[in-house]
Structures are given as C-alpha cells and as structure tokens.
Design a protein around this motif. Structure first.
Motif, PDB file in Angstrom:
ATOM      1  N   GLN A 128      -4.889   2.672   0.211  1.00  0.00           N
ATOM      2  CA  GLN A 128      -4.935   3.925  -0.542  1.00  0.00           C
ATOM      3  C   GLN A 128      -6.171   4.751  -0.203  1.00  0.00           C
ATOM      4  OE1 GLN A 128      -2.434   5.272  -2.816  1.00  0.00           O
ATOM      5  NE2 GLN A 128      -1.397   3.864  -1.454  1.00  0.00           N
ATOM      6  N   ASN A 129      -7.199   4.062   0.266  1.00  0.00           N
ATOM      7  CA  ASN A 129      -8.395   4.744   0.731  1.00  0.00           C
ATOM      8  C   ASN A 129      -8.079   5.681   1.899  1.00  0.00           C
ATOM      9  OD1 ASN A 129     -11.073   5.262   0.861  1.00  0.00           O
ATOM     10  ND2 ASN A 129     -11.667   3.103   0.984  1.00  0.00           N
ATOM     11  N   ALA A 130      -7.178   5.240   2.767  1.00  0.00           N
ATOM     12  CA  ALA A 130      -6.762   6.076   3.903  1.00  0.00           C
ATOM     13  C   ALA A 130      -6.118   7.355   3.381  1.00  0.00           C
ATOM     14  CB  ALA A 130      -5.799   5.309   4.800  1.00  0.00           C
ATOM     15  N   ASP A 150       0.787  -1.235   0.000  1.00  0.00           N
ATOM     16  CA  ASP A 150       0.000   0.000   0.000  1.00  0.00           C
ATOM     17  C   ASP A 150       0.820   1.286   0.000  1.00  0.00           C
ATOM     18  OD1 ASP A 150      -2.510  -1.091  -0.181  1.00  0.00           O
ATOM     19  OD2 ASP A 150      -2.791  -1.233   1.988  1.00  0.00           O
ATOM     20  N   ALA A 151       2.090   1.199  -0.404  1.00  0.00           N
ATOM     21  CA  ALA A 151       2.905   2.412  -0.416  1.00  0.00           C
ATOM     22  C   ALA A 151       2.470   3.370  -1.545  1.00  0.00           C
ATOM     23  CB  ALA A 151       4.383   2.063  -0.555  1.00  0.00           C
ATOM     24  N   LEU A 189      -3.022  -0.886  13.235  1.00  0.00           N
ATOM     25  CA  LEU A 189      -1.775  -1.373  12.631  1.00  0.00           C
ATOM     26  C   LEU A 189      -1.362  -2.720  13.224  1.00  0.00           C
ATOM     27  CD1 LEU A 189       0.120   2.020  12.272  1.00  0.00           C
ATOM     28  CD2 LEU A 189      -0.757   0.582  10.428  1.00  0.00           C
ATOM     29  N   ASP A 190      -2.130  -3.200  14.197  1.00  0.00           N
ATOM     30  CA  ASP A 190      -1.893  -4.531  14.756  1.00  0.00           C
ATOM     31  C   ASP A 190      -2.625  -5.593  13.958  1.00  0.00           C
ATOM     32  OD1 ASP A 190      -4.210  -3.115  15.723  1.00  0.00           O
ATOM     33  OD2 ASP A 190      -4.651  -4.877  16.934  1.00  0.00           O
ATOM     34  N   GLY A 191      -3.524  -5.191  13.082  1.00  0.00           N
ATOM     35  CA  GLY A 191      -4.361  -6.165  12.375  1.00  0.00           C
ATOM     36  C   GLY A 191      -3.645  -6.740  11.179  1.00  0.00           C
ATOM     37  N   THR A 192      -4.269  -6.619  10.032  1.00  0.00           N
ATOM     38  CA  THR A 192      -3.642  -7.139   8.822  1.00  0.00           C
ATOM     39  C   THR A 192      -3.076  -5.968   8.033  1.00  0.00           C
ATOM     40  OG1 THR A 192      -5.797  -7.013   7.792  1.00  0.00           O
ATOM     41  CG2 THR A 192      -5.098  -9.165   8.610  1.00  0.00           C
ATOM     42  N   ALA A 193      -2.698  -4.927   8.781  1.00  0.00           N
ATOM     43  CA  ALA A 193      -2.254  -3.695   8.141  1.00  0.00           C
ATOM     44  C   ALA A 193      -1.036  -3.934   7.255  1.00  0.00           C
ATOM     45  CB  ALA A 193      -1.911  -2.663   9.187  1.00  0.00           C
ATOM     46  N   LYS A 194      -0.994  -3.211   6.169  1.00  0.00           N
ATOM     47  CA  LYS A 194       0.148  -3.334   5.278  1.00  0.00           C
ATOM     48  C   LYS A 194       1.189  -2.268   5.569  1.00  0.00           C
ATOM     49  CE  LYS A 194      -2.583  -5.580   1.768  1.00  0.00           C
ATOM     50  NZ  LYS A 194      -3.149  -5.416   0.418  1.00  0.00           N
ATOM     51  N   GLY A 195       0.786  -1.223   6.253  1.00  0.00           N
ATOM     52  CA  GLY A 195       1.762  -0.262   6.777  1.00  0.00           C
ATOM     53  C   GLY A 195       2.371   0.696   5.780  1.00  0.00           C
ATOM     54  N   GLY A 196       2.455   0.272   4.521  1.00  0.00           N
ATOM     55  CA  GLY A 196       3.078   1.114   3.505  1.00  0.00           C
ATOM     56  C   GLY A 196       2.337   2.412   3.279  1.00  0.00           C
ATOM     57  N   VAL A 197       1.069   2.447   3.705  1.00  0.00           N
ATOM     58  CA  VAL A 197       0.277   3.656   3.495  1.00  0.00           C
ATOM     59  C   VAL A 197       0.920   4.871   4.174  1.00  0.00           C
ATOM     60  CG1 VAL A 197      -1.271   3.303   5.473  1.00  0.00           C
ATOM     61  CG2 VAL A 197      -2.060   4.601   3.483  1.00  0.00           C
ATOM     62  N   LEU A 198       1.687   4.628   5.230  1.00  0.00           N
ATOM     63  CA  LEU A 198       2.367   5.758   5.871  1.00  0.00           C
ATOM     64  C   LEU A 198       3.404   6.376   4.942  1.00  0.00           C
ATOM     65  CD1 LEU A 198       2.721   4.637   9.592  1.00  0.00           C
ATOM     66  CD2 LEU A 198       1.228   6.359   8.635  1.00  0.00           C
ATOM     67  N   ALA A 199       4.017   5.549   4.114  1.00  0.00           N
ATOM     68  CA  ALA A 199       4.974   6.080   3.126  1.00  0.00           C
ATOM     69  C   ALA A 199       4.237   6.940   2.108  1.00  0.00           C
ATOM     70  CB  ALA A 199       5.715   4.931   2.443  1.00  0.00           C
ATOM     71  N   ALA A 200       3.051   6.463   1.704  1.00  0.00           N
ATOM     72  CA  ALA A 200       2.255   7.230   0.741  1.00  0.00           C
ATOM     73  C   ALA A 200       1.849   8.574   1.352  1.00  0.00           C
ATOM     74  CB  ALA A 200       1.022   6.427   0.331  1.00  0.00           C
ATOM     75  N   GLN A 214      -8.718   9.708   2.144  1.00  0.00           N
ATOM     76  CA  GLN A 214      -9.402  10.352   3.280  1.00  0.00           C
ATOM     77  C   GLN A 214      -8.546  11.496   3.836  1.00  0.00           C
ATOM     78  OE1 GLN A 214     -10.505   7.335   6.168  1.00  0.00           O
ATOM     79  NE2 GLN A 214     -11.573   6.185   4.595  1.00  0.00           N
ATOM     80  N   VAL A 215      -7.248  11.229   3.969  1.00  0.00           N
ATOM     81  CA  VAL A 215      -6.345  12.276   4.478  1.00  0.00           C
ATOM     82  C   VAL A 215      -6.451  13.514   3.587  1.00  0.00           C
ATOM     83  CG1 VAL A 215      -3.923  12.916   4.847  1.00  0.00           C
ATOM     84  CG2 VAL A 215      -4.732  10.666   5.584  1.00  0.00           C
ATOM     85  N   LYS A 216      -6.413  13.300   2.283  1.00  0.00           N
ATOM     86  CA  LYS A 216      -6.467  14.431   1.354  1.00  0.00           C
ATOM     87  C   LYS A 216      -7.792  15.178   1.449  1.00  0.00           C
ATOM     88  CE  LYS A 216      -3.256  12.751  -2.182  1.00  0.00           C
ATOM     89  NZ  LYS A 216      -3.172  12.068  -3.484  1.00  0.00           N
ATOM     90  N   SER A 217      -8.911  14.451   1.435  1.00  0.00           N
ATOM     91  CA  SER A 217     -10.179  15.185   1.385  1.00  0.00           C
ATOM     92  C   SER A 217     -10.495  15.883   2.715  1.00  0.00           C
ATOM     93  CB  SER A 217     -11.339  14.310   0.896  1.00  0.00           C
ATOM     94  OG  SER A 217     -11.448  13.171   1.683  1.00  0.00           O
ATOM     95  N   PHE A 218     -10.189  15.242   3.841  1.00  0.00           N
ATOM     96  CA  PHE A 218     -10.424  15.934   5.118  1.00  0.00           C
ATOM     97  C   PHE A 218      -9.471  17.126   5.266  1.00  0.00           C
ATOM     98  CE2 PHE A 218     -12.717  12.085   6.263  1.00  0.00           C
ATOM     99  CZ  PHE A 218     -13.708  12.547   7.108  1.00  0.00           C
ATOM    100  N   ASP A 219      -8.247  16.975   4.771  1.00  0.00           N
ATOM    101  CA  ASP A 219      -7.293  18.086   4.870  1.00  0.00           C
ATOM    102  C   ASP A 219      -7.748  19.268   4.023  1.00  0.00           C
ATOM    103  OD1 ASP A 219      -4.918  19.346   5.751  1.00  0.00           O
ATOM    104  OD2 ASP A 219      -3.936  18.833   3.855  1.00  0.00           O
ATOM    105  N   GLU A 220      -8.230  18.958   2.818  1.00  0.00           N
ATOM    106  CA  GLU A 220      -8.690  20.050   1.952  1.00  0.00           C
ATOM    107  C   GLU A 220      -9.878  20.791   2.566  1.00  0.00           C
ATOM    108  OE1 GLU A 220      -8.694  17.912  -1.804  1.00  0.00           O
ATOM    109  OE2 GLU A 220      -6.506  17.957  -1.514  1.00  0.00           O
ATOM    110  N   ALA A 221     -10.766  20.055   3.214  1.00  0.00           N
ATOM    111  CA  ALA A 221     -11.954  20.695   3.789  1.00  0.00           C
ATOM    112  C   ALA A 221     -11.653  21.413   5.103  1.00  0.00           C
ATOM    113  CB  ALA A 221     -13.052  19.658   4.009  1.00  0.00           C
TER     114      ALA A 221
END
Ligand code: GDP
Length: 301
Positions: free
Chosen positions: A232-234, A47-48, A255-266, A237-244
């Motif tokens: 990538q959905n996360a 998910d990077a 992040l303890d679940g089945t998280a892929k973690g790469g989203v933080l890089a994105a 969300q970051v973009k649209s809430f930030d814009e508003a």
C-alpha cells in the motif's frame, strides 16, 4: 519464446506465495459466503487494498451469477477475467519518436530501483537504434551519479553529470545538449531523498519546470519507479508523486521477489496510471512490458 517464458517464470515465482493462498480459496466444494470471505482476506493479504478488493468481489459475484457457475474451480477463471479487465487500462506501451528529443524525467524514492531501471530502459532504447543521453540530476548522492555513469558506459551512451551541481541546471544542460546533438531520448535520473532542509517534491517540480524551459513541450514523460514489494506504500507514493508532478507512467520493480502483486489492482482502481514496464530481476533483460492478462494469470494460478 524462451526469454519471455523465463521472465514469466520469475514473475510466477515472485507471486507464488500470494497465488497459492488465493488458489487455496477455490479448493472447497461450494460457492458460498465462506468462499467469498476467504477470497476477500486473500486479496487483502496480496496488497490489493480495500477498494480494489471490494470492486473485484462485487464484479466476480456478478460474473458467477451470469455464468451460472456452480463449481469453485470455475470461479477462479472468472476471477482471472475480472482482474484482467481491471488491470487492462494500465497496459500501454511507452512510445518515443514524436519529439526530438523525447525527454523523460524519472522519479522515485531511494532503493526503488530507479537507476537500475534507467539502465535497462537505456539498453531497450539503444537496442531499437535510438540515441540516448542521460542526465545525472541526483547531484546529492555521489553513488547515484557513479552508478548511472556505469550504466552509461555499459550502454555506450553519453551522460551529463556535475558533482555537487544544481539538479535543475544539470537537467537543463542535458536537454539543451540533447537538442543540439540530435539525440532521440534524454532520460533524467533524479534524487529520491534530499538533505533534510530541502524538500524533494519542490526540487522535482523545479526540475520539471526547467525542462520545459529547455524544450517547450517537455518533459514528455514523468515516470515513477516503485518497488512492488512495498504494498500500500507503493500506492501512496503513486498518489503523492502524481499530485506533485503529474505522472505519465509507472515502472513497478521487484515483482520477482516476495511481491504480492495485488498492489497493481489497487493502482488500477485508485490511480490508473499506465504501467509501462515491470521489473522482474536485476539483469538488463529483466525489464518487461506489462500485460494485464499474463499478470492476472500469473497472480492467480
Ligand atoms: P534507486 O535507489 O532507486 O536508484 O535503486 P537502484 O536502482 O540502486 O536499485 C536498488 C536495488 O534494487 C539494487 O540492488 C537493484 O539491483 C535492485 N533491483 C532493482 N530492480 C529490481 C528488480 O526488478 N528485481 C530485483 N530483484 N531487484 C531489483
């Protein structure tokens, strides 16, 4: 110390699948195009996202060249460094104390872990001797109000709540009460979804404006809670809430679940908003400050 070690274990467990597929890349005998191609696929799987993946690969190649590395196993260490540097700008503590009260507005879609995170945050502040007041501004969902009341009770803090009331009015009352009563922190829980005819972002913008009317320089923090499992959905969300709303910080949960973690890089590459906390479980102690080096290590080992 032990608590820190145990949450790192949870984070590692959550990221293990991702980690093992990335680790696989470094088991070959040569540093060649095939290795970089596999790494690209593994980062995308984690998910990077395309932009952060391209950035990391280019940065890594530069580091490999500079270090004159010849063994694939050495590349992994260089990737940990590249990822740490990419994530570093997200590392920032959430500070309280300059304002009285510090007003925080917490937003996020339903199910992201907003209420749970507010409960954990409340405990975190209460443990530091700060006086907290909660505002139940999700007036549309009875369950949300009740759940927040349970957290308030558990942490022995006050809550301003009103069944079916106007979210902005409840928030205004809470901030006003917080000022009058000398509270250190006011945390407003907000709705993640509204009845269909109403627009979430408009309602949230209104709450934001009304907070400013109750206290001139507030809100001091606009925090988005995002589920780390949504990839990538996360990021969108970051973009649209930030814009508003103009976000000041993130809490990335699950992040303890089945998280892929790469989203933080994105997020670091495309919308670098501080990650104040990460959630690694449902318990009170499962909200931890974000550390780039630890996270990169946990993701890539
Ligand atoms: P809200 O709708 O955004 O307020 O979400 P809730 O706070 O009600 O959380 C939704 C679910 O996610 C609940 O079952 C929580 O216990 C769970 N949850 C929240 N944060 C975490 C986390 O960091 N890890 C795990 N495993 N579960 C979490």
């Amino acid at each position: 110390d032990v608590p820190r070690r145990s949450w790192m274990d949870k984070l590692r467990q959550g990221l293990r699948k991702t980690g093992s597929s990335i680790a696989q890349v470094f088991t070959g005998t040569q540093i060649d195009d095939a290795l970089y191609e596999e790494l690209e696929a593994a980062l995308l799987m984690a998910d990077a996202g395309v932009k952060a993946t391209e950035f990391l690969l280019a940065d890594l190649k530069r580091r490999v060249k500079e270090a004159k590395a010849t063994e694939p196993s050495a590349v992994r260490g260089l990737l940990v460094q590249a990822l740490t540097d990419l994530l570093k700008p997200l590392e920032k503590p959430l500070t309280v104390g300059e304002h009285s009260p510090t007003v925080m507005m917490v937003v996020g879609v339903n199910g992201a872990g907003k209420t749970t995170s507010i409960g954990k945050l409340t405990r975190h502040f209460a443990d530091s001797g700060l006086k907290v007041l909660l505002a139940a501004a999700d007036t549309f969902r009875a369950a949300a109000r009740e759940q927040l009341a349970v957290w308030a009770d558990r942490n022995q803090v006050e809550i301003v709540s009103q069944e079916g009331g106007d979210p902005s009015a409840v928030t205004f009352d809470a901030v006003t009460a917080g000022r009058a009563r000398g509270r250190d922190v006011v945390i407003a829980d907000t709705a993640g979804r509204l009845p269909t005819q109403l627009h979430l972002m408009e309602e949230l913008k209104k709450i934001r404006r009304v907070i400013g009317k109750a206290q001139a320089d507030a809100p001091h923090e606009v925090l988005l809670v995002v589920d780390g499992n949504t990839g990538q959905n996360a990021l969108s969300q970051v973009k649209s809430f930030d814009e508003a709303l103009g976000l000041t910080g993130l809490i990335v949960t699950k992040l303890d679940g089945t998280a892929k973690g790469g989203v933080l890089a994105a997020i670091a590459r495309e919308r670098p908003i501080p990650v104040y906390f990460i959630g690694v479980g449902e318990k009170l102690e499962d909200l931890q400050t974000f550390n780039a080096a630890e996270f990169a290590q946990a993701l890539l080992e």
